[in-house]
Design a protein around this motif. Structure first.
Motif, PDB file in Angstrom:
ATOM      1  N   TYR A 215       0.980  -1.407   0.085  1.00 33.60           N
ATOM      2  CA  TYR A 215      -0.418   0.096  -0.023  1.00 33.60           C
ATOM      3  C   TYR A 215       0.600   1.361  -0.013  1.00 33.60           C
ATOM      4  CZ  TYR A 215      -4.566  -2.452   0.118  1.00 33.60           C
ATOM      5  OH  TYR A 215      -5.560  -3.463   0.040  1.00 33.60           O
ATOM      6  N   SER A 216       2.006   0.992  -0.149  1.00 35.95           N
ATOM      7  CA  SER A 216       2.951   2.237   0.050  1.00 35.95           C
ATOM      8  C   SER A 216       3.184   2.361  -1.206  1.00 35.95           C
ATOM      9  CB  SER A 216       4.908   1.956   0.270  1.00 35.95           C
ATOM     10  OG  SER A 216       4.980   0.896   0.153  1.00 35.95           O
ATOM     11  N   ASP A 217       2.478   1.440  -1.818  1.00 38.49           N
ATOM     12  CA  ASP A 217       2.435   2.294  -3.860  1.00 38.49           C
ATOM     13  C   ASP A 217       1.087   2.369  -4.506  1.00 38.49           C
ATOM     14  OD1 ASP A 217       3.612   2.253  -6.807  1.00 38.49           O
ATOM     15  OD2 ASP A 217       2.572  -0.184  -6.650  1.00 38.49           O
ATOM     16  N   ARG A 218       0.442   3.631  -4.742  1.00 42.30           N
ATOM     17  CA  ARG A 218       0.044   3.815  -5.370  1.00 42.30           C
ATOM     18  C   ARG A 218      -1.365   4.171  -4.127  1.00 42.30           C
ATOM     19  NH1 ARG A 218      -0.699   0.809 -10.594  1.00 42.30           N
ATOM     20  NH2 ARG A 218      -2.413   2.511 -11.363  1.00 42.30           N
ATOM     21  N   SER A 219      -1.013   3.872  -2.871  1.00 44.62           N
ATOM     22  CA  SER A 219      -1.938   3.644  -2.071  1.00 44.62           C
ATOM     23  C   SER A 219      -3.161   4.852  -2.529  1.00 44.62           C
ATOM     24  CB  SER A 219      -1.479   4.807  -0.629  1.00 44.62           C
ATOM     25  OG  SER A 219      -1.215   5.858  -0.464  1.00 44.62           O
ATOM     26  N   HIS A 220      -3.126   6.204  -2.867  1.00 47.58           N
ATOM     27  CA  HIS A 220      -4.449   7.085  -3.056  1.00 47.58           C
ATOM     28  C   HIS A 220      -5.150   5.568  -4.047  1.00 47.58           C
ATOM     29  CE1 HIS A 220      -7.513  10.395  -4.566  1.00 47.58           C
ATOM     30  NE2 HIS A 220      -6.583   9.440  -5.521  1.00 47.58           N
ATOM     31  N   VAL A 221      -4.846   5.854  -5.569  1.00 51.20           N
ATOM     32  CA  VAL A 221      -5.512   4.392  -6.324  1.00 51.20           C
ATOM     33  C   VAL A 221      -6.431   3.150  -5.479  1.00 51.20           C
ATOM     34  CG1 VAL A 221      -5.312   3.156  -8.406  1.00 51.20           C
ATOM     35  CG2 VAL A 221      -3.852   5.530  -7.853  1.00 51.20           C
ATOM     36  N   ARG A 222      -5.325   2.922  -4.746  1.00 51.32           N
ATOM     37  CA  ARG A 222      -5.427   2.007  -3.852  1.00 51.32           C
ATOM     38  C   ARG A 222      -7.477   1.756  -3.344  1.00 51.32           C
ATOM     39  NH1 ARG A 222      -2.304  -2.535  -4.015  1.00 51.32           N
ATOM     40  NH2 ARG A 222      -0.008  -2.281  -4.974  1.00 51.32           N
ATOM     41  N   PHE A 223      -7.089   2.904  -2.491  1.00 52.23           N
ATOM     42  CA  PHE A 223      -8.077   3.153  -1.284  1.00 52.23           C
ATOM     43  C   PHE A 223      -9.480   4.083  -2.063  1.00 52.23           C
ATOM     44  CE2 PHE A 223      -4.378   4.344   1.552  1.00 52.23           C
ATOM     45  CZ  PHE A 223      -4.464   3.248   1.805  1.00 52.23           C
ATOM     46  N   ILE A 224      -9.501   4.572  -2.787  1.00 52.10           N
ATOM     47  CA  ILE A 224     -10.233   5.146  -3.516  1.00 52.10           C
ATOM     48  C   ILE A 224     -11.350   3.911  -4.366  1.00 52.10           C
ATOM     49  CG2 ILE A 224     -10.997   6.095  -6.203  1.00 52.10           C
ATOM     50  CD1 ILE A 224     -10.922   8.343  -4.160  1.00 52.10           C
ATOM     51  N   GLN A 225     -10.828   2.658  -5.435  1.00 55.71           N
ATOM     52  CA  GLN A 225     -10.841   1.573  -5.608  1.00 55.71           C
ATOM     53  C   GLN A 225     -10.820   0.689  -5.027  1.00 55.71           C
ATOM     54  OE1 GLN A 225      -8.442  -0.094  -8.644  1.00 55.71           O
ATOM     55  NE2 GLN A 225      -9.818  -1.499  -9.442  1.00 55.71           N
ATOM     56  N   LEU A 226     -10.809   0.187  -3.804  1.00 55.12           N
ATOM     57  CA  LEU A 226     -11.201  -0.636  -2.607  1.00 55.12           C
ATOM     58  C   LEU A 226     -12.929   0.211  -1.860  1.00 55.12           C
ATOM     59  CD1 LEU A 226      -8.608  -1.960  -1.009  1.00 55.12           C
ATOM     60  CD2 LEU A 226     -10.063  -3.075  -2.046  1.00 55.12           C
ATOM     61  N   GLY A 227     -12.429   1.095  -1.926  1.00 60.91           N
ATOM     62  CA  GLY A 227     -13.648   2.626  -1.369  1.00 60.91           C
ATOM     63  C   GLY A 227     -14.902   2.140  -2.554  1.00 60.91           C
ATOM     64  N   THR A 228     -14.676   1.914  -3.753  1.00 66.80           N
ATOM     65  CA  THR A 228     -15.980   2.022  -4.040  1.00 66.80           C
ATOM     66  C   THR A 228     -16.223   0.666  -4.554  1.00 66.80           C
ATOM     67  OG1 THR A 228     -14.614   4.473  -5.375  1.00 66.80           O
ATOM     68  CG2 THR A 228     -16.421   2.871  -7.017  1.00 66.80           C
ATOM     69  N   LEU A 229     -15.184  -0.179  -5.485  1.00 61.43           N
ATOM     70  CA  LEU A 229     -15.616  -1.711  -4.620  1.00 61.43           C
ATOM     71  C   LEU A 229     -16.429  -1.844  -3.524  1.00 61.43           C
ATOM     72  CD1 LEU A 229     -15.983  -4.307  -6.066  1.00 61.43           C
ATOM     73  CD2 LEU A 229     -13.529  -4.543  -4.555  1.00 61.43           C
ATOM     74  N   PHE A 230     -16.518  -1.160  -2.108  1.00 60.37           N
ATOM     75  CA  PHE A 230     -17.083  -2.399  -1.699  1.00 60.37           C
ATOM     76  C   PHE A 230     -18.512  -1.194  -1.805  1.00 60.37           C
ATOM     77  CE2 PHE A 230     -14.841  -3.896   2.429  1.00 60.37           C
ATOM     78  CZ  PHE A 230     -13.635  -4.748   2.168  1.00 60.37           C
ATOM     79  N   SER A 231     -18.643   0.093  -1.889  1.00 60.44           N
ATOM     80  CA  SER A 231     -19.856   0.479  -2.215  1.00 60.44           C
ATOM     81  C   SER A 231     -20.811  -0.344  -2.923  1.00 60.44           C
ATOM     82  CB  SER A 231     -19.586   1.722  -2.811  1.00 60.44           C
ATOM     83  OG  SER A 231     -20.992   2.500  -2.771  1.00 60.44           O
ATOM     84  N   TYR A 232     -19.743  -0.865  -4.173  1.00 60.97           N
ATOM     85  CA  TYR A 232     -20.710  -1.555  -5.422  1.00 60.97           C
ATOM     86  C   TYR A 232     -21.259  -2.975  -5.134  1.00 60.97           C
ATOM     87  CZ  TYR A 232     -20.702  -4.937  -9.307  1.00 60.97           C
ATOM     88  OH  TYR A 232     -21.078  -5.991 -10.246  1.00 60.97           O
ATOM     89  N   ALA A 233     -21.095  -3.788  -3.876  1.00 56.90           N
ATOM     90  CA  ALA A 233     -20.670  -5.197  -3.416  1.00 56.90           C
ATOM     91  C   ALA A 233     -21.842  -4.446  -1.990  1.00 56.90           C
ATOM     92  CB  ALA A 233     -19.852  -5.497  -2.995  1.00 56.90           C
ATOM     93  N   LEU A 234     -22.048  -3.376  -1.600  1.00 60.37           N
ATOM     94  CA  LEU A 234     -22.691  -3.626  -0.477  1.00 60.37           C
ATOM     95  C   LEU A 234     -23.925  -2.813  -0.858  1.00 60.37           C
ATOM     96  CD1 LEU A 234     -20.533  -1.434   2.405  1.00 60.37           C
ATOM     97  CD2 LEU A 234     -21.756  -4.323   2.455  1.00 60.37           C
ATOM     98  N   HIS A 235     -24.209  -2.215  -1.943  1.00 60.20           N
ATOM     99  CA  HIS A 235     -25.041  -1.223  -2.407  1.00 60.20           C
ATOM    100  C   HIS A 235     -25.707  -1.423  -4.202  1.00 60.20           C
ATOM    101  CE1 HIS A 235     -25.161   0.476   1.272  1.00 60.20           C
ATOM    102  NE2 HIS A 235     -24.098   0.894   1.301  1.00 60.20           N
ATOM    103  N   PHE A 236     -25.540  -1.828  -5.203  1.00 67.69           N
ATOM    104  CA  PHE A 236     -25.973  -2.056  -5.903  1.00 67.69           C
ATOM    105  C   PHE A 236     -25.440  -3.552  -6.934  1.00 67.69           C
ATOM    106  CE2 PHE A 236     -24.132   2.505  -5.410  1.00 67.69           C
ATOM    107  CZ  PHE A 236     -25.078   3.412  -5.664  1.00 67.69           C
ATOM    108  N   ARG A 237     -24.375  -4.715  -6.288  1.00 71.13           N
ATOM    109  CA  ARG A 237     -24.757  -5.762  -7.569  1.00 71.13           C
ATOM    110  C   ARG A 237     -25.958  -6.853  -6.885  1.00 71.13           C
ATOM    111  NH1 ARG A 237     -20.561  -8.683  -9.909  1.00 71.13           N
ATOM    112  NH2 ARG A 237     -20.969 -10.938  -9.636  1.00 71.13           N
ATOM    113  N   GLU A 238     -26.092  -7.229  -7.290  1.00 74.24           N
ATOM    114  CA  GLU A 238     -27.621  -7.907  -7.297  1.00 74.24           C
ATOM    115  C   GLU A 238     -27.358  -8.993  -5.891  1.00 74.24           C
ATOM    116  OE1 GLU A 238     -30.970  -7.714  -7.225  1.00 74.24           O
ATOM    117  OE2 GLU A 238     -30.144  -5.448  -8.118  1.00 74.24           O
ATOM    118  N   ASP A 239     -26.342  -9.939  -6.397  1.00 78.52           N
ATOM    119  CA  ASP A 239     -25.983 -11.088  -5.749  1.00 78.52           C
ATOM    120  C   ASP A 239     -25.598 -11.057  -4.410  1.00 78.52           C
ATOM    121  OD1 ASP A 239     -23.616 -10.321  -7.717  1.00 78.52           O
ATOM    122  OD2 ASP A 239     -23.764 -12.638  -7.825  1.00 78.52           O
TER     123      ASP A 239
END
Length: 312
Positions: free
Chosen positions: A235-259
């Motif tokens: 996470y010392s490498d491109r940490s900003h990208v990792r955090f934005i991508q992970l946070g958005t993935l969690f939002s997708y999985a918790l609130h939008f993806r049907e299954d």
């Protein structure tokens, strides 16, 4: 900085009010119709100034850590040399975020004691603390959970962007809450950092989604396989990208993806596959055979669906 200069900076409104009261005593006395009235006015206003100074603690120098401001809320204790008002505001914000964590994950587990927050006024003081107690303190957004310190605080460095400051603090407070409320549980890095990133982005979800769209359009994102297999040192490498991508993935999985999404109240059948996976992991329970485990077993399909999804 002397004490008399410090209170003027930290508490300008109160200090000016004291000075105004003192000056008003002389001004009103000069305009009074009789010496007796003038003396009474001067005594009353001078006494008011004394009482305000005594109750407001405006003469105290809080510019050193040994005499820092301290504010306690129900679940947090914030120590800082910046201002008491900011300490209160941050504690209130973290109370809100703790409530959001518990609501989203359907958890009733509260911290067994107040969670400590050390807000440092500048990067030099933050780094001095981090060099002793923060293994990863330089990598993550200007905050870290100092699990090796006796008080196990979150350390965060002040920055003038109020939203960004609260994002940084929330990220590390989520780590602190998980470690305190679920002791002995070790999460995979993607799950631990994903939770912290997801809740930190609550402070500005519109910006987070726009930033994710920008990173996706410029082909800067990691593959999901890279993302979920990374260890904490990555996470010392491109940490900003990792955090934005992970946070958005969690939002997708918790609130939008049907299954995988959590059903809204009243919807039948009620389900929460990803939330249940997270909670089972926090409680040290097996996730083998769970619906979300099946989703994770086919990262190529999850990658395809996530790449094609557009947030509303």
């Amino acid at each position: 900085m002397t004490a008399r200069r410090a209170w003027w900076i930290v508490f300008p409104v109160a200090s000016r009010l004291v000075c105004t009261l003192a000056l008003s005593a002389s001004a009103l006395a000069a305009q009074a119709s009789s010496p007796a009235t003038a003396a009474a006015l001067e005594r009353a206003l001078t006494e008011s100034a004394r009482e305000l100074a005594a109750t407001s603690d405006i003469w105290e120098d809080h510019s050193t850590w040994e005499n820092a401001w301290l504010h306690r809320s129900e679940h947090f204790e914030v120590t800082t040399t910046t201002s008491l008002g900011l300490a209160r505001s941050l504690a209130d914000g973290m109370e809100t975020m703790l409530g959001q964590v518990q609501k989203e994950l359907a958890l009733r587990t509260a911290p067994p004691r107040r969670l400590q927050v050390f807000l440092y006024a500048d990067i030099a003081d933050y780094n001095r603390f981090g060099e002793e107690f923060g293994e990863h303190h330089s990598s993550f957004y200007g905050s870290f959970f100092a699990s090796g310190h006796p008080q196990r605080p979150v350390a965060v460095v002040y920055q003038p962007n109020a939203t960004l400051l609260r994002m940084h603090l929330t990220h590390s407070v989520v780590h602190q809450y998980v470690a305190t409320a679920f002791p002995g549980v070790t999460l995979d890095a993607w799950l631990s950092e994903g939770l912290a990133a997801y809740f930190s982005l609550f402070w500005d979800q519109a910006w987070a989604r726009a930033e994710f769209a920008r990173l996706r359009a410029s082909d800067e994102l990691f593959s999901l396989r890279e993302l979920v297999s990374a260890d904490i040192d990555d996470y010392s490498d491109r940490s900003h990208v990792r955090f934005i991508q992970l946070g958005t993935l969690f939002s997708y999985a918790l609130h939008f993806r049907e299954d995988t999404r959590t059903s809204p109240p009243g919807e039948e059948p009620a389900q929460a596959p990803f939330r249940d996976y997270i909670v089972a992991t926090l409680r040290g329970q097996s996730t083998r055979g769970t619906p979300f485990e099946a989703v994770m077993s086919d990262l190529r399909a999850l990658q395809r669906d996530f790449d094609e999804f557009e947030f509303p």
